[in-house]
Motif scaffolding. Structure first.
Motif: not given
Length: 414
Positions: A43-44, A119-120, A140-142, A258-259
């Motif tokens: 995952g992340i 989450c996204r 920021a995650g991208t 985050l969602i």
């Protein structure tokens, strides 16, 4: 259409899914399946190359990939079947999944399902920031993925909106890669990230943090971001006239929350908590739909991955027991409520009366406070806290004896 049958299916191969799968197998579930949409597990965590993971779970500081590898190896050692590069298209309340894998669509019927989809990030569209729509605006995650996994630098002059932990960490990362981080702006009057990240990622690198300030316009008429206009905000988060200023930059990073990834949860008609935007669960991590469990960031956004793993292990064990018909029956169901100073509490219900960890977040920063867990006027447990902050989850352990003969449960700060 081909239909498979399994006792337990776990959706998501990130930290929550990995921990749930290992715990379920160790609890005796011999027929389980772990589904992951990416080409590899983790995952992340695979893009989180900084350290700080594992301090609670392993008593040492690990990078994200190192932390994930501990659980991936455990899943492999336990010989748990994994379907990678597989997308779950839909999930019914009867626990039937329709999945797509390499051009094949099949149905999978399960006795129990664990939701662990993570989450996204919130995007510019969720914030409705006016202005041009140029290149150079990212979550920021991208950017973390681009820099850490793809070896791509998106820009050289950076502004960050939001002081969430990913944004703080990327402020340091971009600086180390040679970019100039002009500033971090936060609409709240306090940081929304962990204090240790403020110190290590901003203070140590001389990056300024402006609180109660937000981006009110994005400028890039020629197709590339050229700068943003920021302004201070009042107590209702409205821009204060006369405080506007233009900040030149070629890259804007959004770290604005985050969602939980709950599309499948809603398809299964699972009740969603209006505050967490995750499932409403009981003390076994089971939702209102019997046999469907939820854990990790799809349930509520955590601050530390160690806590994700602990919660997911509980969900995995209980899902394994449910699939085997051995999960303890429900006692009288008692609602768990967020009282004064508390934003939300998970689980939202106590139905089995076993030992349980209550996880919650407070509404505002404070110090020298006492956490109370009450049944009406009866105080069941207190916990002194020197410092409380909305960015940091708080835990209260409730034993079986604490939960005897209760009619209600409320967590409050005084």
């Amino acid at each position: 259409m081909v239909r498979e049958r399994h006792d337990l299916v776990i959706i998501g191969g990130g930290p929550a899914g990995l921990a749930a799968a290992a715990a379920a197998k160790e609890a005796g579930c011999g027929d389980l399946l772990l589904i992951e949409r990416d080409r590899e597990l983790g995952g992340i965590l695979n893009q989180c190359i900084h350290d700080g993971f594992g301090l609670h779970a392993f008593k040492e500081a690990l990078s994200g990939p190192e932390y994930a590898d501990r659980f991936i190896k455990r899943v492999r050692e336990l010989d748990i079947p994994v379907m990678e590069k597989t997308i779950v298209l839909d999930l019914s309340k009867d626990k039937v999944l329709r999945v797509s894998r390499e051009g094949e669509i099949k149905e999978i019927e399960a006795k129990a399902v664990v939701l662990a989809m993570g989450c996204r990030e919130r995007t510019r569209g969720a914030l409705s920031i006016p202005g041009h729509r140029p290149a150079g605006v990212y979550t920021a995650g991208t950017v973390q993925n681009l820099v850490n996994l793809e070896n791509i630098m998106p820009g050289k002059h950076v502004v960050i909106l939001g002081s969430g932990d990913i944004g703080l960490i990327m402020a340091r990362r971009m600086t180390l890669e040679g970019a100039k981080v002009e500033a971090v702006f936060e609409v709240l009057p306090y940081s929304s990230g962990l204090q240790r990240n403020i110190r290590q990622c901003l203070d140590d690198y001389g990056i300024p943090l402006y609180l109660a300030t937000t981006v009110i316009d994005i400028y890039g008429p020629n197709g590339r971001l050229e700068g943003v206009t920021v302004a201070e905000v009042d107590e209702r988060r409205r821009p204060v006239k006369g405080t506007e200023r233009f900040v030149p930059c070629d890259t804007l990073l959004l770290s604005v929350g985050l969602i939980p990834e709950n599309e499948l949860t809603r398809e299964a008609e699972v009740l969603i908590d209006s505050v967490t935007q995750g499932a409403d669960v009981d003390d076994s991590c089971m939702t209102k739909i019997p046999g469907i469990f939820a854990c990790g960031n799809v349930l509520h956004v955590h601050d530390l991955v160690d806590f994700v793993s602990m919660e997911a292990a509980r969900a995995g064990r209980n899902a394994a027991l449910y699939a085997a018909g051995r999960l303890a029956g429900q006692n009288k169901e008692v609602a768990v409520k967020a009282g004064e100073g508390v934003r939300y509490v998970v689980p939202q219900r106590i139905s089995r009366g076993e030992d349980v960890s209550l996880a919650f977040r407070v509404t505002t920063p404070s110090s020298g406070r006492v956490i109370e867990v009450r049944d009406g006027e009866r105080v069941l447990k207190t916990k002194e806290e020197t410092r409380l902050h909305p960015a940091e989850m708080v835990w209260v352990e409730m034993g079986k004896m604490d939960l005897e003969d209760i009619n209600s449960l409320e967590v409050r700060v005084r």
